[in-house]
Design a protein around this motif. Structure first.
Motif, PDB file in Angstrom:
ATOM      1  N   ASP A   1      46.092  31.090  30.499  1.00 49.68           N
ATOM      2  CA  ASP A   1      45.167  31.741  29.273  1.00 49.68           C
ATOM      3  C   ASP A   1      44.373  30.568  28.708  1.00 49.68           C
ATOM      4  O   ASP A   1      43.225  30.630  28.479  1.00 49.68           O
ATOM      5  N   ALA A   2      45.100  29.654  28.470  1.00 47.08           N
ATOM      6  CA  ALA A   2      44.764  28.436  27.605  1.00 47.08           C
ATOM      7  C   ALA A   2      43.361  27.787  28.378  1.00 47.08           C
ATOM      8  O   ALA A   2      42.545  27.301  27.761  1.00 47.08           O
ATOM      9  N   ASP A   3      43.424  27.785  29.756  1.00 49.72           N
ATOM     10  CA  ASP A   3      42.374  27.128  30.635  1.00 49.72           C
ATOM     11  C   ASP A   3      41.198  27.784  30.328  1.00 49.72           C
ATOM     12  O   ASP A   3      39.878  26.984  30.633  1.00 49.72           O
ATOM     13  N   PHE A   4      41.062  29.061  30.100  1.00 52.88           N
ATOM     14  CA  PHE A   4      39.786  29.907  29.849  1.00 52.88           C
ATOM     15  C   PHE A   4      39.111  29.565  28.580  1.00 52.88           C
ATOM     16  O   PHE A   4      38.174  29.658  28.234  1.00 52.88           O
ATOM     17  N   ASP A   5      39.938  29.048  27.481  1.00 52.03           N
ATOM     18  CA  ASP A   5      39.419  28.763  26.174  1.00 52.03           C
ATOM     19  C   ASP A   5      39.085  27.163  25.857  1.00 52.03           C
ATOM     20  O   ASP A   5      38.526  26.967  24.864  1.00 52.03           O
ATOM     21  N   ASN A   6      39.375  26.477  26.984  1.00 49.48           N
ATOM     22  CA  ASN A   6      39.145  25.159  26.808  1.00 49.48           C
ATOM     23  C   ASN A   6      38.054  24.350  27.520  1.00 49.48           C
ATOM     24  O   ASN A   6      37.637  24.944  28.609  1.00 49.48           O
ATOM     25  N   LYS A   7      37.698  23.338  27.039  1.00 48.84           N
ATOM     26  CA  LYS A   7      36.446  22.773  27.708  1.00 48.84           C
ATOM     27  C   LYS A   7      36.795  21.812  28.962  1.00 48.84           C
ATOM     28  O   LYS A   7      37.991  21.661  29.138  1.00 48.84           O
ATOM     29  N   PRO A   8      35.661  21.436  29.887  1.00 54.64           N
ATOM     30  CA  PRO A   8      36.190  20.531  30.807  1.00 54.64           C
ATOM     31  C   PRO A   8      36.501  19.291  30.211  1.00 54.64           C
ATOM     32  O   PRO A   8      36.219  18.810  29.318  1.00 54.64           O
ATOM     33  N   MET A   9      37.586  18.640  31.087  1.00 50.11           N
ATOM     34  CA  MET A   9      38.200  17.510  30.520  1.00 50.11           C
ATOM     35  C   MET A   9      37.835  16.227  31.230  1.00 50.11           C
ATOM     36  O   MET A   9      37.851  16.332  32.427  1.00 50.11           O
ATOM     37  N   VAL A  10      37.698  15.126  30.529  1.00 49.26           N
ATOM     38  CA  VAL A  10      37.378  13.773  31.186  1.00 49.26           C
ATOM     39  C   VAL A  10      38.612  12.806  30.928  1.00 49.26           C
ATOM     40  O   VAL A  10      38.884  12.710  29.742  1.00 49.26           O
TER      41      VAL A  10
ATOM     42  N   ARG B   1      58.144   2.067  29.142  1.00 47.93           N
ATOM     43  CA  ARG B   1      57.800   3.386  28.500  1.00 47.93           C
ATOM     44  C   ARG B   1      58.485   4.516  28.189  1.00 47.93           C
ATOM     45  O   ARG B   1      58.293   5.405  27.482  1.00 47.93           O
ATOM     46  N   GLY B   2      59.684   4.621  29.144  1.00 45.54           N
ATOM     47  CA  GLY B   2      60.507   5.556  29.050  1.00 45.54           C
ATOM     48  C   GLY B   2      60.079   7.002  29.527  1.00 45.54           C
ATOM     49  O   GLY B   2      60.918   7.939  29.445  1.00 45.54           O
ATOM     50  N   TYR B   3      59.256   6.975  30.365  1.00 49.49           N
ATOM     51  CA  TYR B   3      58.712   8.279  31.096  1.00 49.49           C
ATOM     52  C   TYR B   3      57.873   7.865  32.212  1.00 49.49           C
ATOM     53  O   TYR B   3      57.413   6.700  32.284  1.00 49.49           O
ATOM     54  N   ASP B   4      57.632   8.545  33.216  1.00 50.78           N
ATOM     55  CA  ASP B   4      57.008   8.361  34.407  1.00 50.78           C
ATOM     56  C   ASP B   4      55.311   8.312  33.990  1.00 50.78           C
ATOM     57  O   ASP B   4      54.722   9.394  34.328  1.00 50.78           O
ATOM     58  N   PHE B   5      54.983   7.209  33.833  1.00 48.96           N
ATOM     59  CA  PHE B   5      53.621   6.987  33.691  1.00 48.96           C
ATOM     60  C   PHE B   5      52.646   7.652  34.633  1.00 48.96           C
ATOM     61  O   PHE B   5      51.570   8.365  34.406  1.00 48.96           O
ATOM     62  N   ALA B   6      52.979   7.118  35.726  1.00 46.94           N
ATOM     63  CA  ALA B   6      51.877   7.479  36.964  1.00 46.94           C
ATOM     64  C   ALA B   6      52.282   9.277  37.278  1.00 46.94           C
ATOM     65  O   ALA B   6      51.014   9.611  37.513  1.00 46.94           O
ATOM     66  N   ALA B   7      53.240   9.681  37.115  1.00 47.56           N
ATOM     67  CA  ALA B   7      53.464  11.214  37.228  1.00 47.56           C
ATOM     68  C   ALA B   7      52.568  11.842  36.200  1.00 47.56           C
ATOM     69  O   ALA B   7      52.153  13.076  36.567  1.00 47.56           O
ATOM     70  N   VAL B   8      52.782  11.248  34.998  1.00 48.35           N
ATOM     71  CA  VAL B   8      51.702  12.178  33.930  1.00 48.35           C
ATOM     72  C   VAL B   8      50.299  11.958  34.128  1.00 48.35           C
ATOM     73  O   VAL B   8      49.690  13.070  34.041  1.00 48.35           O
ATOM     74  N   LEU B   9      49.801  10.818  34.639  1.00 47.33           N
ATOM     75  CA  LEU B   9      48.536  10.660  34.932  1.00 47.33           C
ATOM     76  C   LEU B   9      48.112  11.620  36.114  1.00 47.33           C
ATOM     77  O   LEU B   9      46.967  12.344  36.223  1.00 47.33           O
ATOM     78  N   GLU B  10      49.229  11.869  36.990  1.00 47.11           N
ATOM     79  CA  GLU B  10      48.745  12.642  38.320  1.00 47.11           C
ATOM     80  C   GLU B  10      48.642  14.161  37.811  1.00 47.11           C
ATOM     81  O   GLU B  10      48.097  14.859  38.200  1.00 47.11           O
ATOM     82  N   TRP B  11      49.163  14.343  36.840  1.00 51.86           N
ATOM     83  CA  TRP B  11      49.494  15.798  36.299  1.00 51.86           C
ATOM     84  C   TRP B  11      48.211  16.010  35.586  1.00 51.86           C
ATOM     85  O   TRP B  11      47.430  17.110  35.766  1.00 51.86           O
ATOM     86  N   PHE B  12      47.476  15.217  34.849  1.00 50.66           N
ATOM     87  CA  PHE B  12      46.422  15.265  34.161  1.00 50.66           C
ATOM     88  C   PHE B  12      45.137  15.290  35.400  1.00 50.66           C
ATOM     89  O   PHE B  12      44.253  15.955  35.136  1.00 50.66           O
ATOM     90  N   ALA B  13      45.323  14.439  36.234  1.00 53.12           N
ATOM     91  CA  ALA B  13      44.225  14.215  37.442  1.00 53.12           C
ATOM     92  C   ALA B  13      44.152  15.732  38.019  1.00 53.12           C
ATOM     93  O   ALA B  13      42.861  15.956  38.370  1.00 53.12           O
ATOM     94  N   GLU B  14      45.303  16.482  38.408  1.00 55.31           N
ATOM     95  CA  GLU B  14      44.984  17.888  38.843  1.00 55.31           C
ATOM     96  C   GLU B  14      44.419  18.760  37.900  1.00 55.31           C
ATOM     97  O   GLU B  14      43.666  19.751  38.620  1.00 55.31           O
ATOM     98  N   ARG B  15      44.149  18.569  36.775  1.00 54.26           N
ATOM     99  CA  ARG B  15      43.678  19.541  35.906  1.00 54.26           C
ATOM    100  C   ARG B  15      42.486  19.087  35.120  1.00 54.26           C
ATOM    101  O   ARG B  15      41.593  19.901  34.756  1.00 54.26           O
ATOM    102  N   VAL B  16      42.042  17.882  35.096  1.00 53.97           N
ATOM    103  CA  VAL B  16      40.578  17.175  34.473  1.00 53.97           C
ATOM    104  C   VAL B  16      39.448  17.601  35.685  1.00 53.97           C
ATOM    105  O   VAL B  16      39.734  17.941  36.811  1.00 53.97           O
ATOM    106  N   ASP B  17      38.377  17.366  35.160  1.00 52.63           N
ATOM    107  CA  ASP B  17      37.083  17.706  35.843  1.00 52.63           C
ATOM    108  C   ASP B  17      36.782  16.371  36.164  1.00 52.63           C
ATOM    109  O   ASP B  17      35.638  16.355  37.167  1.00 52.63           O
ATOM    110  N   ARG B  18      36.970  15.217  35.649  1.00 47.42           N
ATOM    111  CA  ARG B  18      36.329  13.805  36.077  1.00 47.42           C
ATOM    112  C   ARG B  18      37.352  12.768  35.384  1.00 47.42           C
ATOM    113  O   ARG B  18      37.943  12.924  34.396  1.00 47.42           O
ATOM    114  N   ILE B  19      37.452  11.685  36.399  1.00 48.06           N
ATOM    115  CA  ILE B  19      38.515  10.791  35.986  1.00 48.06           C
ATOM    116  C   ILE B  19      37.603   9.591  36.219  1.00 48.06           C
ATOM    117  O   ILE B  19      36.990   9.123  37.037  1.00 48.06           O
TER     118      ILE B  19
END
Length: 529
Positions: free
Chosen positions: A50-59, A165-183
């Motif tokens: 539902d939140a995806d419909f209320d939020n703007k394209p992401m860069v 870092r204590g977390y999987d940095f590349a995996a987080v970026l990949e998560w965002f990459a799947e959802r954003v409109d521009r990298i």
């Protein structure tokens, strides 16, 4: 409240309260069933919440430390944002989602992932080590009314930094990459070395090359000859990591509002900046077309599979022949080649799929999506402008919020563009004699100089065209496309304000209006009110 209805034969009218509600309902009722039937989420983007419909394209901004990511965001917005830190050393150690909000402030990661109005709920899977390094900076900025921007930690090198870092940095970026409109990948013209972690990150972003743009930043700090060598070295380095047949688009410039150190390539930088801005302003929304094409692909593969023997060999044959299958579908259903997903990516994912579980073609699902694209969306979009016009402007008033809004103790009072705010004499007048000397060397006609003549003098400040364009807009008080001696002096005063490190006002303050224009400007402003 707005609503519209649509009658389709015997169907009941569909009533939508607003645009986002309408899009949400259309997705759930028409597009999502098609996506589920043909395993769309296993191949492409996850199901929309539902939140995806209320939020703007992401860069998404990605780059090594000190490449100017945070400064780039500030350059786009012409405003600081909460949590912003800029410096030559690694300063941004968090993921910061810069988003629009009426109230300026910071929302911590642990609160973001439980907020149903934000599209970050599934980031909870990366644990507290990540959530402690994730926040949302909200502010009321016109740029953020159209897009949201994700600032990321500067990428480092070495095993120690990766582990710390204590977390999987590349995996987080990949998560965002799947959802954003521009990298946007940012590089510093002075350090093109691609560290181990940066190489790992770029590889994690593979399959999203269509969203990827590269910016060679701080290019004003080197000569033309050096810039040619740096550009060539960057293209060579990227070619080893980004495995695409097309040459990746690289934008060259200096993305901040400070004077250019080496102004030789000024025109190139300005043209590149405008190209990048146009690209960001036209972020694509093609999910429905992709889902429809995906359904045709999956159903075609299902149709070709044998019912009993030879399934595995036939699967390998179909995967190898996927380009020919694309061509057949393109001709049979009159689909544009640009609507098809990347063939290599599809082949990689298909290798791990069970073709026998694929669904055959279901015309009703496709008809529902066709109807949504042809009729429902077009009608729903008619509400956009009405809905935006009906939203009241809100601000926080009263109490401490008004304590320093006015008077000599307000923030920035008497500095920058506010200098001379409480003086009887026009503040520009004290420097006007020196500005007049320059003015009369420009051969004014009928007491005015043209924009072309003024430009030759203004660019000597080495400020970017984006800044000088704003100076011109403020200084050309009567909007006639020329500058008289007072307007020319005002333009130089505003340039001086910017060179001293202050921000330019959105509108010309009344105390800066040239004396000869004050009566007319007041009349014009009253007419607008």
């Amino acid at each position: 409240m707005f609503s519209w209805s649509k009658r389709d034969g015997k169907k009941d009218p569909e009533l939508f309260q607003n645009v986002s509600d309408g899009l949400r309902q259309l997705y759930r009722s028409k597009l999502l069933p098609l996506e589920k039937a043909y395993c769309f989420h296993d191949f492409h983007s996850p199901a929309l919440e539902d939140a995806d419909f209320d939020n703007k394209p992401m860069v998404l901004l990605v780059g090594q430390y000190s490449t100017g990511k945070t400064t780039f965001i500030r350059h786009l917005m012409e405003q600081d944002f909460p949590g912003m830190r800029i410096g030559p050393e690694p300063t941004t150690d968090s993921f910061i989602a810069v988003m629009h909000g009426e109230r300026e402030g910071v929302i911590p990661g642990n609160a973001l992932v439980v907020d149903p109005k934000k599209p970050f709920r599934k980031l909870n899977a990366f644990g507290n080590a990540f959530l402690n390094r994730f926040m949302c900076a909200q502010l009321n900025n016109p740029v953020l009314e159209s897009i949201s921007i994700i600032d990321t930690p500067g990428i480092l090198s070495g095993e120690k930094q990766r582990i710390s870092r204590g977390y999987d940095f590349a995996a987080v970026l990949e998560w965002f990459a799947e959802r954003v409109d521009r990298i946007i990948l940012l590089f510093d013209a002075h350090k093109l070395d691609i560290s181990d972690e940066f190489s790992e990150v770029i590889k994690a972003l593979k399959n999203h090359e269509d969203k990827m743009r590269v910016v060679l930043n701080k290019a004003d700090q080197i000569s033309t000859q050096q810039l040619m060598r740096v550009y060539g070295a960057l293209m060579w380095s990227l070619g080893k990591i980004i495995n695409t047949p097309e040459v990746v688009r690289v934008y060259i410039g200096s993305f901040w509002a400070q004077p250019l150190q080496v102004p030789d390539n000024r025109k190139l930088f300005e043209a590149e900046e405008q190209d990048l801005f146009r690209d960001i302003q036209s972020l694509p929304r093609n999910r429905a077309r992709l889902a429809k094409v995906h359904a045709y692909i999956i159903s075609s593969l299902k149709k070709e599979m044998p019912s009993v023997f030879g399934k595995e060999s036939k699967k390998k044959e179909l995967i190898a022949n996927l380009p020919q299958i694309y061509t057949t579908i393109e001709k049979e259903h009159q689909i544009s080649p640009g609507d098809f997903p990347n063939v290599t990516k599809m082949q990689d994912i298909l290798a791990g799929q069970d073709f026998t579980k694929f669904a055959p073609l279901k015309p009703k699902l496709l008809e529902a999506v066709e109807d949504m694209m042809a009729n429902d969306i077009a009608r729903l979009m008619q509400l956009v402008r009405q809905e935006e016009a009906a939203i009241p402007v809100q601000s926080v008033k009263g109490g401490a919020f008004e304590g320093t809004m006015n008077g000599p103790f307000g923030h920035g009072y008497g500095e920058g563009a506010s200098e001379g705010i409480d003086e009887l004499e026009w503040v520009v007048a004290k420097d006007k004699p020196s500005y007049d000397e320059i003015f009369y060397t420009l051969s004014p006609i009928n007491g005015k100089v043209s924009g072309a003549a003024a430009k030759k003098e203004m660019v000597k400040s080495k400020l970017p065209n984006t800044v000088l364009g704003k100076v011109w807009k403020l200084a050309d008080v009567d909007k006639d496309g020329f500058l008289d001696d007072e307007e020319f002096a005002l333009a130089n005063h505003l340039i001086k304000v910017k060179l001293e490190g202050h921000e330019l006002p959105a509108e010309l303050p009344s105390h800066l209006v040239p004396p000869s224009k004050r009566g007319k400007v007041n009349i014009d402003r009253d007419a607008e009110d």
